[in-house]
Design an enzyme around this catalytic site. Structure first.
Site, PDB file in Angstrom:
ATOM      1  N   SER A  83      45.891  39.586 -64.832  1.00 43.20           N
ATOM      2  CA  SER A  83      45.583  40.744 -65.679  1.00 43.20           C
ATOM      3  C   SER A  83      45.065  40.323 -67.053  1.00 43.20           C
ATOM      4  CB  SER A  83      46.837  41.596 -65.883  1.00 43.20           C
ATOM      5  OG  SER A  83      47.399  41.951 -64.644  1.00 43.20           O
TER       6      SER A  83
HETATM    7  N1  SAH Z   1      51.172  39.290 -62.295  1.00 38.56           N
HETATM    8  C1  SAH Z   1      50.048  38.490 -61.840  1.00 38.56           C
HETATM    9  C2  SAH Z   1      48.815  39.291 -61.509  1.00 38.56           C
HETATM   10  C3  SAH Z   1      49.038  40.129 -60.365  1.00 38.56           C
HETATM   11  S1  SAH Z   1      47.708  40.609 -59.343  1.00 38.56           S
HETATM   12  C4  SAH Z   1      49.689  37.426 -62.817  1.00 38.56           C
HETATM   13  O1  SAH Z   1      50.271  37.371 -63.917  1.00 38.56           O
HETATM   14  O2  SAH Z   1      48.818  36.605 -62.483  1.00 38.56           O
HETATM   15  C5  SAH Z   1      48.722  41.483 -58.197  1.00 38.56           C
HETATM   16  C6  SAH Z   1      49.458  40.617 -57.218  1.00 38.56           C
HETATM   17  O3  SAH Z   1      50.316  41.469 -56.473  1.00 38.56           O
HETATM   18  C7  SAH Z   1      48.542  39.913 -56.228  1.00 38.56           C
HETATM   19  O4  SAH Z   1      48.777  38.547 -56.240  1.00 38.56           O
HETATM   20  C8  SAH Z   1      48.949  40.554 -54.899  1.00 38.56           C
HETATM   21  O5  SAH Z   1      48.858  39.677 -53.805  1.00 38.56           O
HETATM   22  C9  SAH Z   1      50.380  40.965 -55.163  1.00 38.56           C
HETATM   23  N2  SAH Z   1      50.911  42.023 -54.298  1.00 38.56           N
HETATM   24  C10 SAH Z   1      50.271  43.108 -53.810  1.00 38.56           C
HETATM   25  N3  SAH Z   1      51.105  43.847 -53.045  1.00 38.56           N
HETATM   26  C11 SAH Z   1      52.303  43.203 -53.059  1.00 38.56           C
HETATM   27  C12 SAH Z   1      53.570  43.457 -52.448  1.00 38.56           C
HETATM   28  N4  SAH Z   1      53.778  44.511 -51.656  1.00 38.56           N
HETATM   29  N5  SAH Z   1      54.585  42.587 -52.680  1.00 38.56           N
HETATM   30  C13 SAH Z   1      54.393  41.496 -53.462  1.00 38.56           C
HETATM   31  N6  SAH Z   1      53.219  41.191 -54.045  1.00 38.56           N
HETATM   32  C14 SAH Z   1      52.184  42.037 -53.857  1.00 38.56           C
END
Ligand code: SAH
Length: 232
Positions: A83
């Site tokens: 993000s």
């Molecule tokens: N917080 C992260 C950015 C997140 S992007 C950072 O600091 O880099 C969102 C992430 O959520 C992605 O990696 C995606 O694979 C994950 N995601 C999506 N659905 C999910 C779920 N049901 N459980 C766990 N992770 C999930």
């Protein structure tokens, strides 16, 4: 050694030192915090301090190191993104993080948000659904010495019962609704921040506050997150 070689040696040492300093991107990080985060009104000191110290360039693919402190999200592979720095700071500040907090994050991604939290609170639990991202983020966090972050490869919809309840929950993928297990695993008096809305469209960052049986939800900010996926 004559004067010329001393001068050349001096220049080399100086150039080496300034290269090492640039390599750590500390001035880029300070500029990021001042111009993108403080300037937009974030005043929570622990958040500002953590954003100043976590080496964001170590959480992006190496070919994007020079863009790590830009004012936007960046790709981290597998269709996912790290993000925008302002959004990470905004979500961190929104839970009013305190030293003794135990925080759950859903969506580890690169591990950056978890690292920022880990500099402030006592324990961070983070869940990632994509195995490759889980592997790389847990290795990266370990390598950088973030010892108070525990990672899990699972569908974060179900939270992490074993360590519940949590003082705060940060969800970093967009969901059409708030997963009920996450509400259950939030401590009485706890705060959750989650982007809610249709995947691939704009969503709204919602602050959820739990007081006994009562839930208060406050719409904070229009955002765009990658979708919350299901099934692992
Ligand atoms: N917080 C992260 C950015 C997140 S992007 C950072 O600091 O880099 C969102 C992430 O959520 C992605 O990696 C995606 O694979 C994950 N995601 C999506 N659905 C999910 C779920 N049901 N459980 C766990 N992770 C999930």
């Amino acid at each position: 050694m004559n004067c010329l070689s001393i001068l050349i040696l001096g220049i080399l040492v100086w150039a080496g030192a300034s290269y090492a300093q640039d390599d750590n991107y500390s001035s880029e990080r300070e500029t990021m915090v001042k111009q993108q985060i403080e300037y937009r009104g974030i005043t929570n000191q622990p958040t500002l301090k953590a954003m100043t110290s976590v080496p964001r360039h170590k959480f992006v693919p190496s070919n994007l190191n020079d863009r790590a402190y830009d004012d936007g999200p960046l790709p981290i592979g597998y269709g996912q993104t790290i993000s925008q720095p302002y959004i990470v700071a905004y979500m961190t500040a929104a839970i009013d993080p305190e030293k003794e907090f135990r925080v759950l994050e859903i969506g580890t991604g690169s591990g950056y948000q978890a690292a920022v939290l880990s500099e402030i609170v006592s324990e961070v639990y983070t869940i990632e659904i994509i195995t490759e991202l889980y592997n790389s983020a847990s290795e990266r966090l370990r390598g950088l010495g973030y010892k108070n972050v525990i990672c899990k490869n699972a569908d974060g919809y179900y939270g992490w019962e074993k360590y519940a309840p949590f003082d705060a929950i940060i969800v970093t993928a967009a969901s059409e609704y708030i997963p009920p297990p996450l509400i259950e695993q939030l401590k009485d008096g706890g705060k959750m921040i989650i982007p809610v809305g249709s995947p691939y469209l704009n969503q709204t960052l919602i602050l959820v506050e739990k007081e006994g049986e009562d839930l208060t939800t406050t719409s904070l900010l229009p955002v765009r997150f990658v979708p919350f996926t299901r099934g692992k």
